[in-house]
Design a protein around this motif. Structure first.
Motif, PDB file in Angstrom:
ATOM      1  N   SER A  66      14.063   5.763  -3.829  1.00  0.00           N
ATOM      2  CA  SER A  66      13.928   4.858  -4.358  1.00  0.00           C
ATOM      3  C   SER A  66      14.138   5.127  -5.789  1.00  0.00           C
ATOM      4  CB  SER A  66      11.920   4.175  -4.638  1.00  0.00           C
ATOM      5  OG  SER A  66      12.221   3.472  -5.633  1.00  0.00           O
TER       6      SER A  66
ATOM      7  N   LYS B 187      10.588  -1.336  -4.055  1.00  0.00           N
ATOM      8  CA  LYS B 187      11.080  -1.299  -3.004  1.00  0.00           C
ATOM      9  C   LYS B 187      11.337  -2.763  -2.504  1.00  0.00           C
ATOM     10  CE  LYS B 187      12.755   2.579  -0.782  1.00  0.00           C
ATOM     11  NZ  LYS B 187      14.439   2.638  -0.013  1.00  0.00           N
ATOM     12  N   ASN B 188      12.509  -3.709  -2.705  1.00  0.00           N
ATOM     13  CA  ASN B 188      12.465  -5.584  -1.634  1.00  0.00           C
ATOM     14  C   ASN B 188      11.547  -5.893  -2.740  1.00  0.00           C
ATOM     15  OD1 ASN B 188      14.080  -4.288   0.511  1.00  0.00           O
ATOM     16  ND2 ASN B 188      12.356  -3.626   1.266  1.00  0.00           N
TER      17      ASN B 188
END
Length: 447
Positions: free
Chosen positions: A177, A203-204
């Protein structure tokens, strides 16, 4: 009197460890043993002063003693016993009060069975006794399921003990990350620990907890140990990342030492909180709450974080003039300059989020506030023994890992709309032609 009917063993014990069997719809508790048979007395010996007892021989023969002085239960006592066992499990595994545990179990019981339970006070005493006995036995232990995820334990003999946990899979995701967040949780941490320090990765569009550290304080040494263990155990590379942290010098210094390539940013939410907290120090909190114009002027200081770095000084000087009328206000302006301007404790490069907004990087760790609130609720408001705290922590680690594999999209549409507006304002600002004060006033409506 001899009986050929067999006894039914429940394979369970009383709270004091005595065996229980059932015979002819009555329950009997073990009393004594000799070389020929075991003697069991009626379970209602105290409640009903019942004199009944049975002798159970090794060959299975049962001799009945005196008769019961009360009727047999209308239903098997196993229902009541099961309810009490649920309460015992509940008081061990949950963080709620004894009253809450009792109510939760009773709510699921048939009405006719509720009247057969002991009194609420008696149940509370039973649960407290079970709780104390269980955690006295496990006070220095570690839940078996959590042992494999323990990254570091400085040892019980260590005065400033440090415990660090993390799942390998989450550690790998942390390494890959580009955005981290770090924040401490101080509610319900078990003695002798002061906080649960948690390192998240993004993340995302979602934040996920990766490493959990139980620390006994807030020193540079403790934060450094936490980060060094994380780096070594998960093979974290020393590359450029954005790390959002609170305005805490010890944590900042530790990150700079262990991950020197990372770009540290102060949480925007805590930046605002620090300013509001300082108002109370200078007797301006009431004015902030009741005077709309003064509140707008203070929010201009929040908006400074959205200016280009080269324009922050010019913006600060313009904003300071807006509230320079009172002595208390002058003291606040001096505090802000000494704390947040160049040469201060936290320079503008640390709390400026203009570039973060343009790059789509979260500007505050309250991005994970919902997760923290949920975790705090799981632990409960009162301190728990270390073993129980770790049981709950392990559950949370597994739940977090599950959510990582099944992410849900952000649901706060209002925040998304405000974020887009803020980004457009920043993109439209031109240091050469734009009016700085007009820009700051506009920003206060979206931050």
């Amino acid at each position: 009197m001899t009986s050929n009917s067999s006894s039914k063993s429940f394979n369970k014990l009383t709270t004091k460890g005595r065996r229980i069997i059932q015979h002819e719809q009555f329950e009997f508790i073990f009393k004594r043993h000799n070389i020929f048979y075991d003697t069991y007395k009626c379970r209602s010996f105290h409640k009903e002063k019942c004199p009944a007892f049975i002798n159970v021989f090794k060959n299975g023969r049962i001799d009945k003693g005196a008769e019961h002085n009360h009727d047999s239960p209308s239903m098997d006592n196993a229902v009541v016993e099961e309810a009490i066992n649920k309460m015992k499990n509940g008081i061990i595994l949950s963080s709620t009060t004894t009253s809450s545990v009792i109510r939760d179990v009773i709510f699921e019981m048939p009405l006719e069975e509720m009247s057969r339970l002991p009194s609420e006070e008696s149940l509370k005493q039973t649960l407290r006794r079970h709780f104390n006995k269980y955690y006295k036995k496990n006070s220095s232990g570690m839940p078996e399921d959590l042992v494999e995820h323990m990254l570091y334990d400085s040892g019980m003999s260590e005065e400033n003990r440090v415990l660090i946990f993390g799942h390998k899979e989450m550690g790998a995701a942390l390494e890959s990350s580009d955005i981290w967040m770090a924040e401490g949780i101080y509610t319900a941490t078990p003695t002798p620990f002061y906080q649960l320090y948690v390192l998240h990765f993004v993340k995302n569009g979602a934040a996920h907890a990766a490493v959990f550290g139980l620390l006994t304080g807030k020193t540079v040494e403790m934060y450094t140990k936490f980060l060094q263990v994380t780096k070594e155990k998960f093979n974290i590379s020393n590359r450029s990342r954005v790390v959002l942290v609170n305005f805490e010098s010890a944590a900042i210094n530790a990150f700079q030492a262990v991950f020197p390539e990372s770009r540290l940013l102060g949480c925007f939410f805590h930046f605002k909180q620090a300013i509001i907290k300082s108002l109370q120090r200078y007797a301006l909190k009431t004015k902030y709450e009741k005077d709309p114009q003064f509140r707008k002027n203070i929010k201009l200081f929040f908006a400074l974080s959205m200016l280009p770095l080269d324009d922050v000084k010019k913006g600060y000087e313009a904003v300071s003039k807006e509230i320079a009328g009172q002595v208390a206000c002058k003291r606040f302006v001096k505090y802000f300059h000494e704390t947040f301007m160049s040469g201060g404790l936290f320079p503008p490069s640390f709390w400026n989020h203009r570039q973060s907004v343009l790059e789509g990087i979260p500007k505050a760790t309250n991005f994970i506030e919902g997760w923290h609130n949920g975790l705090t609720y799981s632990f409960g408001l009162r301190k728990r023994p270390l073993f129980q705290f770790l049981v709950t922590l392990h559950k949370e680690m597994e739940y977090t890992r599950t959510k990582f594999h099944n992410p849900s999209p952000p649901s706060n549409k209002k925040k998304l709309i405000l974020a887009k507006k803020l980004k457009k304002m920043i993109q439209a600002y031109d240091p050469q032609t734009s009016n700085t004060m007009f820009f700051l006033k506009a920003v206060t409506y979206v931050v």
